[in-house]
Design a protein around this motif. Sequence first.
Motif, PDB file in Angstrom:
ATOM      1  N   GLU A 190       0.811  -1.221   0.000  1.00 17.94           N
ATOM      2  CA  GLU A 190       0.000   0.000   0.000  1.00 17.94           C
ATOM      3  C   GLU A 190       0.848   1.276   0.000  1.00 17.94           C
ATOM      4  OE1 GLU A 190      -2.567  -0.290   3.327  1.00 17.94           O
ATOM      5  OE2 GLU A 190      -3.834  -1.889   2.452  1.00 17.94           O
ATOM      6  N   GLU A 191       2.098   1.165   0.392  1.00 17.42           N
ATOM      7  CA  GLU A 191       2.978   2.333   0.441  1.00 17.42           C
ATOM      8  C   GLU A 191       3.742   2.536  -0.855  1.00 17.42           C
ATOM      9  OE1 GLU A 191       5.391   1.450   3.791  1.00 17.42           O
ATOM     10  OE2 GLU A 191       3.851   1.980   5.260  1.00 17.42           O
ATOM     11  N   GLY A 192       3.468   1.705  -1.861  1.00 13.59           N
ATOM     12  CA  GLY A 192       4.162   1.827  -3.136  1.00 13.59           C
ATOM     13  C   GLY A 192       5.532   1.189  -3.154  1.00 13.59           C
ATOM     14  N   VAL A 193       5.785   0.313  -2.201  1.00 14.12           N
ATOM     15  CA  VAL A 193       7.068  -0.388  -2.125  1.00 14.12           C
ATOM     16  C   VAL A 193       6.898  -1.796  -2.693  1.00 14.12           C
ATOM     17  CG1 VAL A 193       8.850  -1.279  -0.578  1.00 14.12           C
ATOM     18  CG2 VAL A 193       7.794   0.937  -0.125  1.00 14.12           C
ATOM     19  N   TRP A 194       7.789  -2.171  -3.588  1.00 17.08           N
ATOM     20  CA  TRP A 194       7.744  -3.485  -4.239  1.00 17.08           C
ATOM     21  C   TRP A 194       8.704  -4.435  -3.526  1.00 17.08           C
ATOM     22  CZ3 TRP A 194       4.694  -4.376  -8.693  1.00 17.08           C
ATOM     23  CH2 TRP A 194       4.077  -3.235  -9.223  1.00 17.08           C
ATOM     24  N   MET A 195       8.209  -5.623  -3.179  1.00 18.00           N
ATOM     25  CA  MET A 195       9.013  -6.624  -2.470  1.00 18.00           C
ATOM     26  C   MET A 195       8.865  -7.967  -3.162  1.00 18.00           C
ATOM     27  SD  MET A 195      10.351  -5.276   0.478  1.00 18.00           S
ATOM     28  CE  MET A 195      10.488  -6.667   1.616  1.00 18.00           C
ATOM     29  N   GLY A 196       9.927  -8.778  -3.083  1.00 17.28           N
ATOM     30  CA  GLY A 196       9.849 -10.119  -3.648  1.00 17.28           C
ATOM     31  C   GLY A 196      11.065 -10.939  -3.279  1.00 17.28           C
ATOM     32  N   THR A 197      10.882 -12.259  -3.253  1.00 17.48           N
ATOM     33  CA  THR A 197      11.940 -13.216  -2.910  1.00 17.48           C
ATOM     34  C   THR A 197      12.102 -14.210  -4.049  1.00 17.48           C
ATOM     35  OG1 THR A 197      11.355 -13.019  -0.570  1.00 17.48           O
ATOM     36  CG2 THR A 197      12.706 -14.921  -1.196  1.00 17.48           C
ATOM     37  N   THR A 198      13.326 -14.593  -4.333  1.00 15.41           N
ATOM     38  CA  THR A 198      13.574 -15.539  -5.421  1.00 15.41           C
ATOM     39  C   THR A 198      12.787 -16.833  -5.200  1.00 15.41           C
ATOM     40  OG1 THR A 198      15.568 -16.299  -4.261  1.00 15.41           O
ATOM     41  CG2 THR A 198      15.853 -14.660  -5.995  1.00 15.41           C
ATOM     42  N   ALA A 199      12.412 -17.474  -6.297  1.00 17.37           N
ATOM     43  CA  ALA A 199      11.618 -18.702  -6.224  1.00 17.37           C
ATOM     44  C   ALA A 199      12.401 -19.850  -5.611  1.00 17.37           C
ATOM     45  CB  ALA A 199      11.131 -19.087  -7.616  1.00 17.37           C
ATOM     46  N   GLY A 200      13.713 -19.789  -5.697  1.00 20.77           N
ATOM     47  CA  GLY A 200      14.546 -20.837  -5.132  1.00 20.77           C
ATOM     48  C   GLY A 200      15.859 -20.269  -4.646  1.00 20.77           C
ATOM     49  N   PRO A 201      16.650 -21.069  -3.929  1.00 16.14           N
ATOM     50  CA  PRO A 201      17.969 -20.605  -3.491  1.00 16.14           C
ATOM     51  C   PRO A 201      18.896 -20.446  -4.682  1.00 16.14           C
ATOM     52  CG  PRO A 201      17.702 -22.935  -3.017  1.00 16.14           C
ATOM     53  CD  PRO A 201      16.371 -22.461  -3.512  1.00 16.14           C
ATOM     54  N   MET A 202      19.832 -19.530  -4.554  1.00 11.67           N
ATOM     55  CA  MET A 202      20.800 -19.283  -5.604  1.00 11.67           C
ATOM     56  C   MET A 202      22.115 -19.965  -5.279  1.00 11.67           C
ATOM     57  SD  MET A 202      19.995 -15.254  -6.285  1.00 11.67           S
ATOM     58  CE  MET A 202      21.125 -15.197  -7.680  1.00 11.67           C
ATOM     59  N   ASP A 203      22.921 -20.206  -6.306  1.00 10.76           N
ATOM     60  CA  ASP A 203      24.247 -20.773  -6.088  1.00 10.76           C
ATOM     61  C   ASP A 203      25.077 -19.828  -5.222  1.00 10.76           C
ATOM     62  OD1 ASP A 203      23.559 -22.873  -7.692  1.00 10.76           O
ATOM     63  OD2 ASP A 203      24.753 -22.244  -9.420  1.00 10.76           O
ATOM     64  N   GLU A 204      26.016 -20.392  -4.489  1.00 11.13           N
ATOM     65  CA  GLU A 204      26.923 -19.589  -3.681  1.00 11.13           C
ATOM     66  C   GLU A 204      27.743 -18.648  -4.561  1.00 11.13           C
ATOM     67  OE1 GLU A 204      27.796 -22.740  -0.042  1.00 11.13           O
ATOM     68  OE2 GLU A 204      29.267 -22.510  -1.639  1.00 11.13           O
ATOM     69  N   GLY A 205      28.055 -17.477  -4.011  1.00 14.15           N
ATOM     70  CA  GLY A 205      28.948 -16.577  -4.704  1.00 14.15           C
ATOM     71  C   GLY A 205      28.266 -15.362  -5.297  1.00 14.15           C
ATOM     72  N   PHE A 206      28.935 -14.758  -6.259  1.00 14.46           N
ATOM     73  CA  PHE A 206      28.525 -13.478  -6.840  1.00 14.46           C
ATOM     74  C   PHE A 206      27.584 -13.670  -8.023  1.00 14.46           C
ATOM     75  CE2 PHE A 206      29.041 -10.250 -10.103  1.00 14.46           C
ATOM     76  CZ  PHE A 206      28.841  -9.078  -9.404  1.00 14.46           C
ATOM     77  N   HIS A 207      26.582 -12.758  -8.127  1.00 22.46           N
ATOM     78  CA  HIS A 207      25.655 -12.765  -9.259  1.00 22.46           C
ATOM     79  C   HIS A 207      25.361 -11.339  -9.707  1.00 22.46           C
ATOM     80  CE1 HIS A 207      24.756 -17.036  -8.557  1.00 22.46           C
ATOM     81  NE2 HIS A 207      24.766 -16.713  -7.270  1.00 22.46           N
ATOM     82  N   TYR A 208      25.267 -11.166 -11.021  1.00 24.88           N
ATOM     83  CA  TYR A 208      24.786  -9.910 -11.587  1.00 24.88           C
ATOM     84  C   TYR A 208      23.256  -9.907 -11.588  1.00 24.88           C
ATOM     85  CZ  TYR A 208      29.447  -9.744 -13.848  1.00 24.88           C
ATOM     86  OH  TYR A 208      30.783  -9.735 -14.116  1.00 24.88           O
ATOM     87  N   TYR A 209      22.668  -8.717 -11.543  1.00 22.76           N
ATOM     88  CA  TYR A 209      21.232  -8.603 -11.762  1.00 22.76           C
ATOM     89  C   TYR A 209      20.881  -7.162 -12.091  1.00 22.76           C
ATOM     90  CZ  TYR A 209      20.347  -6.456  -7.127  1.00 22.76           C
ATOM     91  OH  TYR A 209      20.320  -5.617  -6.045  1.00 22.76           O
ATOM     92  N   HIS A 210      19.671  -6.949 -12.600  1.00 25.24           N
ATOM     93  CA  HIS A 210      19.136  -5.601 -12.787  1.00 25.24           C
ATOM     94  C   HIS A 210      17.635  -5.636 -12.543  1.00 25.24           C
ATOM     95  CE1 HIS A 210      19.093  -7.275 -16.996  1.00 25.24           C
ATOM     96  NE2 HIS A 210      17.841  -6.877 -16.896  1.00 25.24           N
ATOM     97  N   VAL A 211      17.030  -4.467 -12.511  1.00 23.79           N
ATOM     98  CA  VAL A 211      15.611  -4.322 -12.220  1.00 23.79           C
ATOM     99  C   VAL A 211      14.882  -3.840 -13.466  1.00 23.79           C
ATOM    100  CG1 VAL A 211      13.920  -3.185 -10.729  1.00 23.79           C
ATOM    101  CG2 VAL A 211      16.187  -3.755  -9.824  1.00 23.79           C
ATOM    102  N   ASN A 212      13.773  -4.499 -13.790  1.00 21.82           N
ATOM    103  CA  ASN A 212      12.912  -4.068 -14.886  1.00 21.82           C
ATOM    104  C   ASN A 212      11.685  -3.357 -14.292  1.00 21.82           C
ATOM    105  OD1 ASN A 212      14.415  -5.212 -17.065  1.00 21.82           O
ATOM    106  ND2 ASN A 212      13.733  -7.224 -16.388  1.00 21.82           N
ATOM    107  N   VAL A 213      11.550  -2.083 -14.581  1.00 19.62           N
ATOM    108  CA  VAL A 213      10.413  -1.291 -14.108  1.00 19.62           C
ATOM    109  C   VAL A 213       9.602  -0.830 -15.316  1.00 19.62           C
ATOM    110  CG1 VAL A 213       9.684   0.738 -12.799  1.00 19.62           C
ATOM    111  CG2 VAL A 213      11.744  -0.520 -12.109  1.00 19.62           C
ATOM    112  N   ASP A 214       8.396  -1.358 -15.447  1.00 15.19           N
ATOM    113  CA  ASP A 214       7.519  -1.018 -16.571  1.00 15.19           C
ATOM    114  C   ASP A 214       8.242  -1.133 -17.905  1.00 15.19           C
ATOM    115  OD1 ASP A 214       5.519  -0.554 -14.755  1.00 15.19           O
ATOM    116  OD2 ASP A 214       5.686   1.633 -14.825  1.00 15.19           O
ATOM    117  N   GLY A 215       9.046  -2.187 -18.034  1.00  8.94           N
ATOM    118  CA  GLY A 215       9.732  -2.451 -19.291  1.00  8.94           C
ATOM    119  C   GLY A 215      11.084  -1.797 -19.423  1.00  8.94           C
ATOM    120  N   GLY A 216      11.445  -0.879 -18.526  1.00  6.73           N
ATOM    121  CA  GLY A 216      12.755  -0.236 -18.567  1.00  6.73           C
ATOM    122  C   GLY A 216      13.758  -0.963 -17.692  1.00  6.73           C
ATOM    123  N   THR A 217      15.034  -0.892 -18.065  1.00  3.15           N
ATOM    124  CA  THR A 217      16.096  -1.576 -17.339  1.00  3.15           C
ATOM    125  C   THR A 217      16.840  -0.585 -16.456  1.00  3.15           C
ATOM    126  OG1 THR A 217      16.378  -3.205 -19.093  1.00  3.15           O
ATOM    127  CG2 THR A 217      18.218  -2.914 -17.571  1.00  3.15           C
TER     128      THR A 217
END
Length: 366
Positions: free
Chosen positions: A77-104
Amino acid sequence: MLVFVAILLCYSGFSQNPQQEIKEDFKPSSKNQPGQEYPQVNSQGYARFRIVAPAADSVRVSLGLGGQGGTKLEKNEEGVWMGTTAGPMDEGFHYYHVNVDGGTFNDPGAKNYYGSVRWESGIEIPAHDQEFYALKNVSHGSVQQILFSSPSTKTSRRAFVYTPPGYYENRDKNYPVLYLQHGWGEDETAWSNQGHANLIMDNLIAEGKTAPFLIVMTYGMTNEIKWGGLKDFDIKHFQTVLVDELIPYVDENFRTIADEEHRAMAGLSMGGMETKMITLNKPHVFSHYALLSGGTYSPKDLQNHKDLKLVFISCGSKERPDAVKNSVEELKAAGFNTVSYISEGTAHEFQTWRRSLHELAPLLFN
């Protein structure tokens, strides 16, 4: 020849156990911006994200080099988006980015690392063996930027040089050199920032497990290749930069042992491809070869490499370990000093390559 490079772009970073109950022991990722609480990771390897975007209609986190896979976030309700990965990730470093309304976009809570031919957000899943690249109270080497002239490309180019502890105090000593290449979409910052190559070396040297040597890391592209155009990459141009321009500069400006016996080349993924092609084209420049998730050699490839000291071939257990093991067995049978290493539980990712460097370093220049 370029098939293995495509694996780099398809990996999403998830482990194979998505059905377990999620523990609520989340803590901020070690790759967060100072003072930022999100993203967070828990003891099982799940990642949780929080993005403030009140006017957005859709927010999704894309994980893995190339942004494959994704975690859909839900807005409160406060306009904050939250979410958790569907499964555990491999140990170590990972790249990622956020898609907001189709923008990266990048996550404002996370630090940025160069991958996917752009600065991506980074997240770290704590590994059970992370002590080997931890920042410890030991003597530290230094990583310095150098700029060297490149007549072949009509510009100055950049490299980073790791000098081991004691380099500037013991001025009567000369050192071997490892030329260490990054993967596709990355640059010369990758091995220090994502790979922690300097910390791996500092800790090994402090433990007496490896001889000290220099590491030189430079940009492996001489022309900008777009995704899908790797077939157009011509190794001759980078080979000229490395062999005819960078190596002479390093030998002139650093205290190196400037001969084949004390020079090694290694690379991850596309950097492994470059390593293989250059070492085959220039058999008398390097005496230690290492391919990290970067293909294999055959005995026929190396039949004219009479002064070869070591061949090291590695990958993650989720990649093609059988190909690595078979190649090494064939090379050993042909009389080559060859070592294989398989990183258990990892794929085409930096934890594989951190572990690989940790295994490789003690074998070099013995």
